[in-house]
Structures are given as C-alpha cells and as structure tokens.
Design a protein around this motif. Structure first.
Motif, PDB file in Angstrom:
ATOM      1  N   PHE A  84       0.802  -1.228   0.000  1.00  0.00           N
ATOM      2  CA  PHE A  84       0.000   0.000   0.000  1.00  0.00           C
ATOM      3  C   PHE A  84       0.835   1.278   0.000  1.00  0.00           C
ATOM      4  N   MET A  85       2.079   1.212   0.536  1.00  0.00           N
ATOM      5  CA  MET A  85       2.790   2.455   0.817  1.00  0.00           C
ATOM      6  C   MET A  85       4.096   2.650   0.052  1.00  0.00           C
ATOM      7  N   MET A  86       4.641   1.601  -0.549  1.00  0.00           N
ATOM      8  CA  MET A  86       5.991   1.724  -1.086  1.00  0.00           C
ATOM      9  C   MET A  86       6.020   1.919  -2.597  1.00  0.00           C
ATOM     10  N   LEU A  87       7.038   2.651  -3.036  1.00  0.00           N
ATOM     11  CA  LEU A  87       7.355   2.715  -4.461  1.00  0.00           C
ATOM     12  C   LEU A  87       7.865   1.347  -4.915  1.00  0.00           C
ATOM     13  N   PRO A  88       7.701   1.036  -6.200  1.00  0.00           N
ATOM     14  CA  PRO A  88       8.046  -0.318  -6.676  1.00  0.00           C
ATOM     15  C   PRO A  88       9.466  -0.769  -6.347  1.00  0.00           C
ATOM     16  N   ASP A  89      10.453   0.085  -6.540  1.00  0.00           N
ATOM     17  CA  ASP A  89      11.834  -0.333  -6.295  1.00  0.00           C
ATOM     18  C   ASP A  89      12.047  -0.680  -4.830  1.00  0.00           C
ATOM     19  N   ASP A  90      11.455   0.100  -3.942  1.00  0.00           N
ATOM     20  CA  ASP A  90      11.574  -0.187  -2.509  1.00  0.00           C
ATOM     21  C   ASP A  90      10.823  -1.465  -2.144  1.00  0.00           C
ATOM     22  N   TYR A  91       9.661  -1.669  -2.769  1.00  0.00           N
ATOM     23  CA  TYR A  91       8.884  -2.880  -2.482  1.00  0.00           C
ATOM     24  C   TYR A  91       9.614  -4.110  -2.999  1.00  0.00           C
ATOM     25  N   LEU A 296      10.609   1.070  13.197  1.00  0.00           N
ATOM     26  CA  LEU A 296      11.382   2.275  12.907  1.00  0.00           C
ATOM     27  C   LEU A 296      11.383   2.590  11.411  1.00  0.00           C
ATOM     28  N   ALA A 297      11.626   1.572  10.583  1.00  0.00           N
ATOM     29  CA  ALA A 297      11.698   1.789   9.134  1.00  0.00           C
ATOM     30  C   ALA A 297      10.346   2.194   8.566  1.00  0.00           C
ATOM     31  N   ILE A 298       9.277   1.545   9.011  1.00  0.00           N
ATOM     32  CA  ILE A 298       7.939   1.896   8.531  1.00  0.00           C
ATOM     33  C   ILE A 298       7.613   3.337   8.895  1.00  0.00           C
ATOM     34  N   THR A 299       7.937   3.743  10.111  1.00  0.00           N
ATOM     35  CA  THR A 299       7.679   5.122  10.543  1.00  0.00           C
ATOM     36  C   THR A 299       8.481   6.109   9.716  1.00  0.00           C
ATOM     37  N   ARG A 300       9.771   5.821   9.520  1.00  0.00           N
ATOM     38  CA  ARG A 300      10.618   6.732   8.751  1.00  0.00           C
ATOM     39  C   ARG A 300      10.182   6.818   7.294  1.00  0.00           C
ATOM     40  N   TYR A 301       9.799   5.692   6.739  1.00  0.00           N
ATOM     41  CA  TYR A 301       9.503   5.653   5.302  1.00  0.00           C
ATOM     42  C   TYR A 301       8.244   6.433   4.955  1.00  0.00           C
ATOM     43  N   SER A 302       7.215   6.293   5.737  1.00  0.00           N
ATOM     44  CA  SER A 302       5.924   6.850   5.311  1.00  0.00           C
ATOM     45  C   SER A 302       5.283   7.842   6.268  1.00  0.00           C
ATOM     46  N   PHE A 303       5.956   8.158   7.380  1.00  0.00           N
ATOM     47  CA  PHE A 303       5.339   9.112   8.303  1.00  0.00           C
ATOM     48  C   PHE A 303       6.282  10.263   8.626  1.00  0.00           C
ATOM     49  N   THR A 304       7.372   9.970   9.285  1.00  0.00           N
ATOM     50  CA  THR A 304       8.334  11.022   9.593  1.00  0.00           C
ATOM     51  C   THR A 304       9.694  10.416   9.887  1.00  0.00           C
ATOM     52  N   ALA A 305      10.738  11.105   9.438  1.00  0.00           N
ATOM     53  CA  ALA A 305      12.097  10.659   9.735  1.00  0.00           C
ATOM     54  C   ALA A 305      12.535  11.129  11.113  1.00  0.00           C
ATOM     55  N   ASP A 306      11.791  12.069  11.686  1.00  0.00           N
ATOM     56  CA  ASP A 306      12.124  12.596  13.008  1.00  0.00           C
ATOM     57  C   ASP A 306      11.451  11.746  14.079  1.00  0.00           C
ATOM     58  N   ILE A 307      12.002  10.580  14.317  1.00  0.00           N
ATOM     59  CA  ILE A 307      11.367   9.639  15.243  1.00  0.00           C
ATOM     60  C   ILE A 307      11.568  10.022  16.702  1.00  0.00           C
ATOM     61  N   LEU A 308      12.409  11.039  16.968  1.00  0.00           N
ATOM     62  CA  LEU A 308      12.657  11.438  18.342  1.00  0.00           C
ATOM     63  C   LEU A 308      11.686  12.497  18.832  1.00  0.00           C
ATOM     64  N   ARG A 493       3.475   8.690  -0.337  1.00  0.00           N
ATOM     65  CA  ARG A 493       2.266   8.573   0.478  1.00  0.00           C
ATOM     66  C   ARG A 493       1.307   9.742   0.260  1.00  0.00           C
ATOM     67  N   HIS A 494       1.808  10.819  -0.374  1.00  0.00           N
ATOM     68  CA  HIS A 494       0.959  11.984  -0.663  1.00  0.00           C
ATOM     69  C   HIS A 494       0.419  11.948  -2.094  1.00  0.00           C
ATOM     70  N   ARG A 495       0.452  10.775  -2.732  1.00  0.00           N
ATOM     71  CA  ARG A 495       0.148  10.719  -4.165  1.00  0.00           C
ATOM     72  C   ARG A 495      -1.271  11.153  -4.524  1.00  0.00           C
ATOM     73  N   HIS A 496      -2.151  11.185  -3.547  1.00  0.00           N
ATOM     74  CA  HIS A 496      -3.514  11.622  -3.836  1.00  0.00           C
ATOM     75  C   HIS A 496      -3.727  13.107  -3.519  1.00  0.00           C
ATOM     76  N   ALA A 497      -2.659  13.790  -3.070  1.00  0.00           N
ATOM     77  CA  ALA A 497      -2.776  15.204  -2.724  1.00  0.00           C
ATOM     78  C   ALA A 497      -2.649  16.078  -3.968  1.00  0.00           C
ATOM     79  N   ALA A 498      -3.249  17.264  -3.913  1.00  0.00           N
ATOM     80  CA  ALA A 498      -3.250  18.169  -5.072  1.00  0.00           C
ATOM     81  C   ALA A 498      -1.854  18.697  -5.382  1.00  0.00           C
ATOM     82  N   ASP A 499      -1.017  18.859  -4.362  1.00  0.00           N
ATOM     83  CA  ASP A 499       0.322  19.421  -4.575  1.00  0.00           C
ATOM     84  C   ASP A 499       1.395  18.345  -4.699  1.00  0.00           C
ATOM     85  N   TYR A 500       0.993  17.122  -4.982  1.00  0.00           N
ATOM     86  CA  TYR A 500       1.906  15.973  -5.010  1.00  0.00           C
ATOM     87  C   TYR A 500       3.148  16.241  -5.850  1.00  0.00           C
ATOM     88  N   HIS A 501       2.985  16.728  -7.075  1.00  0.00           N
ATOM     89  CA  HIS A 501       4.105  16.877  -8.001  1.00  0.00           C
ATOM     90  C   HIS A 501       4.968  18.099  -7.715  1.00  0.00           C
TER      91      HIS A 501
END
Length: 578
Positions: A84-91, A296-308, A493-501
């Motif tokens: 659901f969340m990854m680009l093909p190369d990462d998946y 940790l990786a799931i959080t960094r990849y699709s939510f925020t890299a600032d896990i602290l 993860r923002h692919r459905h947002a208007a400002d995606y590109h």
C-alpha cells in the motif's frame, strides 16, 4: 532454572541495539556482539547434553523453530505495508529481503547490495537487521556440529580437544579479520565473526565447574561492578579516541568475564545484577530485536524521519512493547508439535512464494504514471536494467570522426552515461564507458572528453586518469547526487494530494558536504549535479517539470530524470575541446 543475570545482560544489549537504530547510541550496534558471545556460551552448554546422531538434527531444527515463526510474521507485515505504501523499487527490495530473511541468508544479501551497514538508506529498510539472524543460523550449522562430532569421536578427551579446536577456530578467524581489508565482508560474513561465537563457547569448557563460594571475594564483586560500568560506557558513550577494533575486543572480553562472574558472585541475585525490568526485557529480547527495526523503518519511510519527537517516540515504544509482548507470549512460546510445524512450513512456503512473485515483477503492484510504469509491463530487474544500460558502452572508440567521450566510474557514472544518451548531443558523440576497476590507458588517451563520476572515486583515481591525458583533452569530475534518504517514500504517500508533483525533499546527510569538498578540489572542471536539482529554499526536487520521478530510489536516475538533467547541462561548453 533461568539465569536472570544473563537476561539482564541481554536486556542491556537489546536496549543498546534499539537506541543505535534510533540514532541515539552510536556504538549500540555492539549489542549484537554481546549476543554472539552469549549465543556461543549457551550453545556449548546445550552441546554438552546432546549426541551427534539424532540430537544434532534436533538441535538445528529447534533453532529454526525458535527463529523462523516470528520472522515470517515480520515478513508478512512488511509485505502488507509495502503493497500500500511503497514505491516499486523499494517494495522489490523488501520482497528480496523477505526471501533472504526466511532462508537465513540476509547477511549475504546485505553485503552484496547495501554493503555499508551504516548507510543512511538502511534506516528505511525494515528487515535489514535480520542479517544477524542469518549469521547466527550459519554459526549453528558449523560450530555446534563440529563440537558434536568431536564429542562422538573424542570420548573422554572431548573437553581438551574442544578447547583446542575452538581456540584454533577463533585464532584463524581473528587472523582473517585482521589481514583482510574488505569492510562489508568482514562485517557480514561468518569467517570474520567466528571468534566472537567461539569466545562464548569456550566458557563452559574452560570453567566447567564454578565455585559459588568464590563470589564472597570482595575483589571479584568489585571487578564485576567495574566490568558492567565499562561495558555500559563502551555501548553508550561514543569516545572518538577509542579505536573501533579495540572497543569490539573489549566488549567481547568483558561479556565473557560477566558471564563467568555473574554466576560466581551471589551479587548476581541482587537487584543490581538481576533487575526485574531488565530481566524481562532480556527474556523478550528476540521479539524486541525483530520488531524494533520494522517499526522504525515503517515510521521513517511513510510518516516522519524525526522519530525522536516525543509523540512519535511514545507511539513507537508503545507499539514495540505491545508487539513484543504478544509475539513473546504467543509465538515464541507456542508448542512445538506436528501441527505447529506444519503451519510454519505452510506459512513459509506461502510468504516466500508471494515475496518471490513481488521480486520477479520488480515490486510493481499498480500502475505508477509518475514512473511511466504499468503493472502489465512489470518484469524482473526492470529498475536495474536502465542504470546498467551503461555497460553496453564499454567498448572501444570507432574511427568515425565524432567527438570521443569517455565516462569512468561505477553506477553513478552509468547514470551520467544515461544523461548523455538522453541529451540532444547523443548522436554527435562516440560514447564509451569504463568501470573504476578497468585499466585501459589507451582508451583514456583516445578520448577527447573524459568524465569521472565522483562516487567511489578517490583523488588518486582522478590523478591516474590525468596522467594519460594530453593538453588537448578535457577531464571533468561529476559530483554527487541524491534525491532524499528514503527515495520517494515519504513523497509517495501523498500521491492523492493536489500538490503531489510540487513536493520536495532533503538530501541524505553527508552528500552536500562531500559535493562541496569536490567542488573546492576541482573548481575549474567540476559538474555540480546537486545544484541543478536544488530549489531556491535549499531543498531537492523529486519530480521533473512534467510530473515524473527524477529517481526511483533516491540515488539513480529514471529515464525521465536523465532526460531532465540532460536539459540543464551546458553541452556546448562541456564538449568543446581545450
């Protein structure tokens, strides 16, 4: 009776590992080395109760059953998340890691792909840490079986022969580690890690009977406290003056001493050395180890890299505690009977087969217009094919009057080959490519223009190329490039947002500094790719003007990315001879 003092030591080790992967304890990775020593110790104890015949196979199967079920669950979660969340190369990379994890070969995969354990890209790989479990299983398939064979044939002389054999294996391993200069192999491969496992395995043979009365010795108790203080300092204090190899050997020796001393001293039973909370953490260390990097990786990849961030950290710790509790209670402790074995085998086949399918379709599970990819056209290695197209230009120059252009380097150089091929000058140049390892002075001398890609190139390599050039020839150093530590992960993860590109990202740490250093070293012949994709506010473009990903993995260019960069370079200036 379970040894709570050893559980406490394991608890300290797993906390160090978790804090390392959270970028808090820079030396916490050495917790793995503590686990290797402890694994060697308990393995040797177990071997003392086994026979070579049926018990040998039972030992291996028990280790598989101990490790595999939880790995399968982690793989399932990663595959669901990636769908659901990854680009093909990462998946595709996740699917590859699931296969390697399930077959206990992820240390080989990590060495051959990422290579550098400290690479920032590893922070976004949910199964990168299972390299250790692959190494551990390979240890279980070697040292214990050697000991069991010795036990069968040595008879009463088993103990001295076992000590001699383990010592010899450890010495050979240390020699290999000190004489080989191959960082990735030394970190990931069995021969260079055997001495850590053997150090722990030697303890039951060297100290077959421990006199508990010796624990009344105040000197021993003081030494135990000092050893614990030192091991905590080595794990949690990053002192630059301590050589990494010295730190590693100190950790191994201190762990061996603690294993012996904690069972010798009555103080091992007090709150200091058998702390209930740390003991519980140590008992659940395997579940904590498996789940922490996944979360940790799931959080960094699709939510925020600032896990602290306090809120993010709180959610992570709560999720880790819950998952670890459930898996420890219901997976690690599940009965080992035919029904569960059958279930594990069935799940193993299903998960591995599904991961293999994802890998063979390059991780493409839906159409991705921004990558010009359709699910119907997905095929194995489609991402590598484009970057590796540069190998087709590893050829001699033709005598056809066109300007001769040579590109030297590794995969970053092949990206520059693609930039040239996608440029308007492609038909006007005779293009050739050499890897870093190739030594072809004649081809260098024949070239009119030489481009040396900086990644993986040393100043000595540039100087060596210069020595073959005449005054009429030009040499350029192609700088670094990077499109974010997680590639497009946090963008996708923002692919459905208007400002995606229009979304941008930040460079992975270190790239800008290295790029600026190269620019300062070669001011008159430097090609700055980073500046070409940097916005006015210092961020990095993810998309081309027509809404295509510049890179699918944060490092290498897509066809659209190569075309875009080709439009930004001043080809008349670059291709004009001296």
């Amino acid at each position: 009776m379970r040894n709570k003092s050893i559980d406490v030591l394991k608890g300290v080790a797993i906390i160090a590992i978790i804090l390392f992967h959270a970028n808090i304890a820079q030396c916490g990775y050495l917790g793995v080395d503590i686990f290797l020593v402890i694994a060697g110790y308990f393995t040797a104890l177990t071997v003392g109760r086994l026979r070579f015949t049926a018990d040998g196979s039972k030992f291996i199967l028990s280790r598989v059953f101990r490790l595999l079920p939880l790995l399968l669950l982690a793989g399932i979660l990663c595959l669901i998340f990636g769908w659901f969340m990854m680009l093909p190369d990462d998946y595709e990379n996740v699917a590859e890691s699931v296969i390697a994890t399930n077959t206990f070969t992820n240390n080989f995969l990590q060495c051959l792909t990422t290579g550098n354990y400290w690479s920032i890209s590893n922070e976004y790989r949910p199964l990168m840490h299972t390299w250790y479990l692959g190494l551990l299983m390979q240890l279980y398939l070697t040292v214990p079986l050697i000991l069991l064979a010795l036990k069968r044939f040595a008879g009463a002389r088993f103990r001295p022969i076992a000590i001699a054999t383990l010592s010899l294996i450890a010495i050979v391993s240390i020699i290999l580690d000190f004489t080989r200069h191959d960082g990735p192999a030394q970190f990931y491969y069995l021969p260079y890690r055997l001495y850590e496992f053997c150090a722990g395995a030697l303890i039951p043979f060297v100290f077959p009977k421990i006199d508990v009365r010796a624990g009344r010795n105040a000197v021993l108790n003081a030494a135990l406290i000092l050893a614990y203080a030192l091991i905590l300092a080595l794990l949690f204090v990053d002192a630059p003056f301590v050589h990494p190899q010295a730190r590693l050997f100190a950790i191994i020796l201190l762990t061996c001493f603690l294993i012996v001393a904690l069972q010798t001293s009555p103080r091992a039973n007090n709150r200091l050395f058998s702390n209930p909370l740390l003991a519980i953490i140590g008992m659940a260390c395997y579940s904590l180890f498996v789940w922490h990097q996944v979360l940790l990786a799931i959080t960094r990849y699709s939510f925020t890299a600032d896990i602290l961030q306090p809120s993010v950290l709180a959610v992570l710790l709560a999720s880790l505690a819950l998952l670890s509790f459930l898996s420890y209670k219901y997976v690690e402790k599940m009965p080992r009977n035919k029904a569960t074995w059958s279930a594990v085998i069935l799940v193993f086949v299903a998960v591995t087969a599904f991961a293999l399918h994802i890998y063979n379709t390059s991780g493409v599970v839906r159409d991705v217009p921004e990558l010009d990819v359709r699910r119907a056209d997905a095929r194995k290695n489609m991402w590598g094919e484009y970057c590796d197209r540069g190998y087709a230009y590893d050829k001699d120059f033709a005598d056809d009057g066109r300007r001769k252009v040579l590109v030297i380097g590794n995969s970053f150089a092949r990206d520059f080959v693609n930039i040239i091929v996608e440029s308007p000058v492609a038909k006007d140049v005779d293009l050739s490519y050499l890897t870093i390892a190739d030594d072809d002075p004649q081809r260098v001398r024949q070239a009119d223009i030489v481009f040396v890609a900086a990644y993986g190139i040393t100043p000595e390599d540039v100087t060596a190329a210069h020595t073959h050039l005449s005054p009429r020839q030009k040499l350029y150093v192609v700088g670094e490039k990077n499109f974010g530590a997680s590639g497009g992960g946090q963008i996708y993860r923002h692919r459905h947002a208007a400002d995606y590109h229009t979304l941008t990202t930040t460079l992975a740490p270190g790239y800008l500094e290295r790029n600026n250093a190269l620019s300062a070293r070669y001011p008159d012949n430097f090609i700055d790719l980073i500046s070409l994709t940097t916005t006015a506010d210092g961020r990095i473009r993810v998309f081309t003007p027509d809404g295509k990903y510049i890179s699918q993995d944060g490092l290498h260019l897509t066809r659209s990315g190569a075309r875009y960069l080709a439009t930004l370079l001043d080809w008349p200036r670059l291709l004009t001879p001296q």
